[in-house]
Design an enzyme around this catalytic site. Sequence first.
Site, PDB file in Angstrom:
ATOM      1  N   LYS A  13      60.065 -33.927   6.371  1.00  0.00           N
ATOM      2  CA  LYS A  13      59.303 -34.020   5.102  1.00  0.00           C
ATOM      3  C   LYS A  13      58.332 -35.189   5.042  1.00  0.00           C
ATOM      4  CE  LYS A  13      61.658 -30.956   2.373  1.00  0.00           C
ATOM      5  NZ  LYS A  13      62.310 -30.614   0.943  1.00  0.00           N
ATOM      6  N   LYS A  37      62.265 -20.787   9.092  1.00  0.00           N
ATOM      7  CA  LYS A  37      63.364 -20.042   7.947  1.00  0.00           C
ATOM      8  C   LYS A  37      62.439 -19.929   6.694  1.00  0.00           C
ATOM      9  CE  LYS A  37      64.628 -24.077   5.077  1.00  0.00           C
ATOM     10  NZ  LYS A  37      65.809 -24.378   4.052  1.00  0.00           N
ATOM     11  N   LYS A  40      61.005 -21.793   0.000  1.00  0.00           N
ATOM     12  CA  LYS A  40      60.443 -21.676  -1.347  1.00  0.00           C
ATOM     13  C   LYS A  40      59.081 -22.348  -1.318  1.00  0.00           C
ATOM     14  CE  LYS A  40      64.458 -23.115  -3.838  1.00  0.00           C
ATOM     15  NZ  LYS A  40      64.688 -24.744  -3.399  1.00  0.00           N
TER      16      LYS A  40
END
Length: 326
Positions: A111, A192, A195
């Site tokens: 991230k 994966k 969202k």
Amino acid sequence: MKRVFSGVQPTGNLHLGNYLGALKQFVELQEDHECIYCIVDMHAITVPQDPKVLKTHILDVASLYLAVGVDPKKSIVFVQSDVPGHAELSWVLTCCSYTGELSRMTQFKSKSHNKESAPTGLFSYPVLMAADILLYDTDVVPVGTDQKQHIELCRDLATRVNNTRKKTFVVPEGRYLKEGARIMALDDPTQKMSKSAENIHSRISLLDDPAKIKKSIMKATTDSEGVIRFDQENKPGISNLMNIYSVLSGKSIAELEKEYDGRGYGDFKKDLVEVTVEALAPIKERFDEIRYSDDLIRILKDGAARANVIAEKTMARVKENFGLGL
Ligand code: ATP
Ligand code: LTN
């Protein structure tokens, strides 16, 4: 009864991966565990959030918890920032953690894009997560395997404190999904389902309408062999779709291979659209009933009050064992 705690970030509408990976377990566990389910809004602000959008997502995720079957009579459902103990315990645990161990967290590395400077909140994210869990003397934490490293850190912190001071924390166990419960992105089955991915057709949101579901599934990446056979390594696209079909319909992979023997991907996808639309319709219906009702706010306020009773007890013990306060 064993105590369960888990949380989901209100960073967008939940998708099939969140449902099949996490929420389905939440519902199953509440039958024979004391469950606490949290909407972790303080984790969400580790990356920039528009305040209005964040508020909407908090209420959306809370409504989805209830829509999939989390029962507020059996489980505590609340918003993290409504219970001050999370931030308090997070600071205490920050003082027990090391920069070295936090720099090794793969979620932080990905991230922060390996930049030299990154937001401190992103760095200490796993410490706040450990605080969430330890605040409730949690025994079991149901999460996806992507959270394994964070759970291990939480266990290390709890053990470290217990070994250097009086026993303060329950050391929790992670409860991970079976490999099959990891749902992959429809446009790239090596990633994966997420969202926050840019392409909306990479995921099926639990609130998608039938036209969007159809478009996303019909566009899903497969392969050129045209044979409906489960082979995660060489045929990740169709295997992912088979996996989704199997969990939503209750049919085994072997049954699906037999049923679709000699038929093409088009046929299979059309049926999968039907199965998905049918599975999500009742969730959307319950969501619409709950989302704008006064009950939702009442349930969340009541949940926070019940959570706070447990949290205050833990914080009193923590302060005593660390010599904090009067
Ligand atoms: P983001 O894309 O913003 O990182 P996310 O979609 O990964 O979010 P989280 O809020 O991080 O969702 O995760 C909520 C729960 O859903 C976690 O327990 C996580 O392990 C699980 N989960 C998330 N994505 C999947 C997936 N594709 N398959 C199975 N479980 C998943
Ligand atoms: N990091 C988790 C969300 C999360 C969580 C928790 C899960 C925050 N606190 C405590 C379980 C227990 C995620 O991104 N899925």
